[in-house]
Write an enzyme that holds these catalytic residues in place. Structure first.
Site, mmCIF file in Angstrom:
data_model
loop_
_atom_site.group_PDB
_atom_site.id
_atom_site.type_symbol
_atom_site.label_atom_id
_atom_site.label_comp_id
_atom_site.label_asym_id
_atom_site.label_seq_id
_atom_site.Cartn_x
_atom_site.Cartn_y
_atom_site.Cartn_z
ATOM 1 N N ASN A 217 0.856 -1.199 0.000
ATOM 2 C CA ASN A 217 0.000 0.000 0.000
ATOM 3 C C ASN A 217 0.887 1.242 0.000
ATOM 4 O O ASN A 217 2.112 1.139 -0.011
ATOM 5 C CB ASN A 217 -0.947 -0.026 1.204
ATOM 6 N N PRO A 313 -3.116 -11.442 10.459
ATOM 7 C CA PRO A 313 -3.405 -11.166 11.877
ATOM 8 C C PRO A 313 -3.563 -9.660 12.088
ATOM 9 O O PRO A 313 -2.915 -8.868 11.392
ATOM 10 C CB PRO A 313 -2.166 -11.689 12.609
HETATM 11 N N1 CTP Z 1 -3.851 -2.768 12.116
HETATM 12 C C1 CTP Z 1 -3.054 -3.802 12.573
HETATM 13 N N2 CTP Z 1 -3.058 -5.004 11.923
HETATM 14 C C2 CTP Z 1 -3.835 -5.196 10.856
HETATM 15 C C3 CTP Z 1 -4.653 -4.146 10.363
HETATM 16 C C4 CTP Z 1 -4.631 -2.940 11.014
HETATM 17 O O1 CTP Z 1 -2.336 -3.620 13.560
HETATM 18 N N3 CTP Z 1 -3.819 -6.372 10.244
HETATM 19 C C5 CTP Z 1 -3.869 -1.507 12.856
HETATM 20 C C6 CTP Z 1 -3.254 -0.336 12.164
HETATM 21 O O2 CTP Z 1 -1.883 -0.224 12.479
HETATM 22 C C7 CTP Z 1 -4.066 0.821 12.746
HETATM 23 C C8 CTP Z 1 -5.414 0.204 13.002
HETATM 24 O O3 CTP Z 1 -5.207 -1.191 13.053
HETATM 25 O O4 CTP Z 1 -3.558 1.219 13.987
HETATM 26 C C9 CTP Z 1 -6.482 0.492 11.992
HETATM 27 O O5 CTP Z 1 -6.013 0.263 10.704
HETATM 28 P P1 CTP Z 1 -6.968 0.570 9.468
HETATM 29 O O6 CTP Z 1 -6.268 0.162 8.226
HETATM 30 O O7 CTP Z 1 -7.530 1.947 9.577
HETATM 31 O O8 CTP Z 1 -8.182 -0.376 9.805
HETATM 32 P P2 CTP Z 1 -8.516 -1.835 9.399
HETATM 33 O O9 CTP Z 1 -8.453 -2.718 10.591
HETATM 34 O O10 CTP Z 1 -7.705 -2.271 8.240
HETATM 35 O O11 CTP Z 1 -10.049 -1.667 9.019
HETATM 36 P P3 CTP Z 1 -10.695 -1.117 7.651
HETATM 37 O O12 CTP Z 1 -9.716 -1.459 6.559
HETATM 38 O O13 CTP Z 1 -11.977 -1.851 7.573
HETATM 39 O O14 CTP Z 1 -10.892 0.350 7.836
#
Ligand code: CTP
Length: 413
Positions: A217, A313
């Site tokens: 990303n 995870p």
């Molecule tokens: N995060 C994490 N591990 C993952 C996914 C996300 O630790 N596998 C953490 C990111 O570092 C951040 C938070 O979760 O602190 C939210 O990440 P974000 O990308 O905004 O959310 P997602 O969980 O991916 O949810 P969505 O994509 O549905 O918004």
């Protein structure tokens, strides 16, 4: 919450170069943040930007080399440089850098730079060949040895149609460097977060498809790295677990480099116990179920391969829900493109973290990979809206907020 730029006096020396126009934006931003700016314009600088526009934006008289000859009674050189908290040279041309390195004092600007007892920050800007020339690099080494601080230059397209290093740092980057200087002063010799172990995730993750391809990303890691730097500067013992980035290693930080989400989780678990965990990484939510051991070949006439994705995870949720060794304070980020607050509030509850820093990453904000960030801090108590800030300033504000949290815990104990 204190702002490092409030009531600071900046003496801005504008050298001759096309990048001089960026100083107008820099002055505006400095003043917005409560600093006062006094401008000194070199004769070459006056070819690129007018005294009138600099004076209008700074709200002060603009000093030039001419003043040196005619107006010394108004304010002396020594006073002009000593009256400031910081001297900033932007753009710093090859010629100015050479004069500074040699200690010349033949005009107002060089005299000011030689007479000052304050820190000097320069933002070099020149053609790539001038920048890489041995003479300029020699001068740069001398200036660094003399304690001059440097921001940039960046790599990119130049006004002269060449490409390479030599573009002046952007106003937001210069602002961040100025801010870093004042925040360092604030904690000089002090280590308010000494004894606190901070675990930070940063950057993207790369999820392999085969030995040469991966899913990734746009995260640059700038925000997570800036948080690591800010906490380390306040004396915290920092472990930074970072996915692949192009950033320099932050000073005073234990850096663990990883590629995938699974490796990131293992590295985080190995770094426990921690007092505070900040998950700033843009972890890939999915990976390919089996990554091929050989490069997937494009067979003539065959249809495109389809990839089956499985969930990675969730590091933030895992750390937040640990039964033992849960960090006292777990902070997540919520990158959202719509309904920012609503989604972030729900995310905080879903993931079980204590605070969430919500930011709008829709393409028009330029947050992903950019220098600036507008965030909202969401806690159990409610929501705080922070102004548009360079990522470094967001990091420092968060670090201060973490310090206040541990201070109040100590006071209650
Ligand atoms: N995060 C994490 N591990 C993952 C996914 C996300 O630790 N596998 C953490 C990111 O570092 C951040 C938070 O979760 O602190 C939210 O990440 P974000 O990308 O905004 O959310 P997602 O969980 O991916 O949810 P969505 O994509 O549905 O918004």
């Amino acid at each position: 919450m204190s702002d490092h730029l409030q009531n600071r006096r900046i003496l801005l020396i504008v050298g001759g170069g096309i990048a001089a126009y960026k100083c107008l934006e820099l002055i505006r931003r400095l003043r917005e943040r409560g600093a006062s700016v006094r401008v000194v314009l070199t004769a070459a600088g006056a070819e690129f930007v007018t005294k009138l526009s600099l004076g209008t934006l700074s709200g002060d008289k603009v000093y030039t080399d001419l003043f040196d000859l005619t107006d010394t009674a108004a304010i002396g050189h020594i006073e002009l440089s000593r009256d400031a908290d910081l001297l900033v040279v932007a753009p710093a041309t090859a010629d100015l850098m050479a004069k500074m390195a040699a200690g010349l004092a033949g005009d107002l600007v060089t005299t000011l730079l030689l007479a000052t007892d304050k820190k000097v920050l320069i933002a070099p800007a020149m053609n790539v060949r001038m920048w890489t020339h041995r003479a300029t690099q020699r001068n740069l080494e001398q200036l660094m040895a003399d304690g001059i601080h440097i921001v940039g230059p960046n790599e990119g397209e130049m006004a002269c149609n060449e490409f390479g290093y030599g573009r002046m740092a952007e106003p937001a980057e210069i602002l961040a460097a100025i801010e870093a200087h004042f925040s360092e002063l604030e904690f000089e010799g002090e280590q308010p977060l000494k004894g606190v172990h901070a675990l930070i995730t940063s950057g993207p993750t790369h999820e392999p498809i085969d030995p040469v391809r991966y899913l990734a990303n746009r995260s640059s890691g700038k925000q997570g790295h800036a948080i690591a730097t800010a906490l380390a500067r306040m004396g915290a013992d920092v472990t930074l677990v970072s996915g692949p980035t192009n950033l320099p290693d932050p000073a005073g930080v234990t850096l663990k480099r990883v590629e995938t989400a699974r490796e990131m989780l293992v590295a985080c678990e190995a770094a426990l116990p921690a007092d505070v965990a900040i998950c700033a990484a843009a972890v890939a939510d999915w990976r390919v179920d089996v990554d091929a051991t050989q490069k997937i070949k494009k067979e003539p006439g065959a249809s495109a391969p389809s990839l089956t994705l499985v969930e990675n995870p969730d590091i933030l949720a895992t750390l937040s829900k640990l039964k033992t060794k849960r960090p006292t304070l777990v902070i997540g980020f919520a990158a959202e493109t719509e309904k920012v607050i609503e989604h972030a509030v729900a995310k905080r509850l879903r993931k079980g973290c204590d605070w969430i820093v919500a930011n709008d990453v829709s393409p028009e904000t330029g947050v992903m990979g950019g220098e600036l960030n507008t965030v909202h801090l969401i806690t159990a108590e409610g929501q705080e809206d922070w102004p548009l800030l360079p990522k470094q300033a967001v990091a420092e504000r968060l670090a201060r907020r973490i310090l206040a949290y541990f201070d109040s815990k100590k006071a209650k104990a």
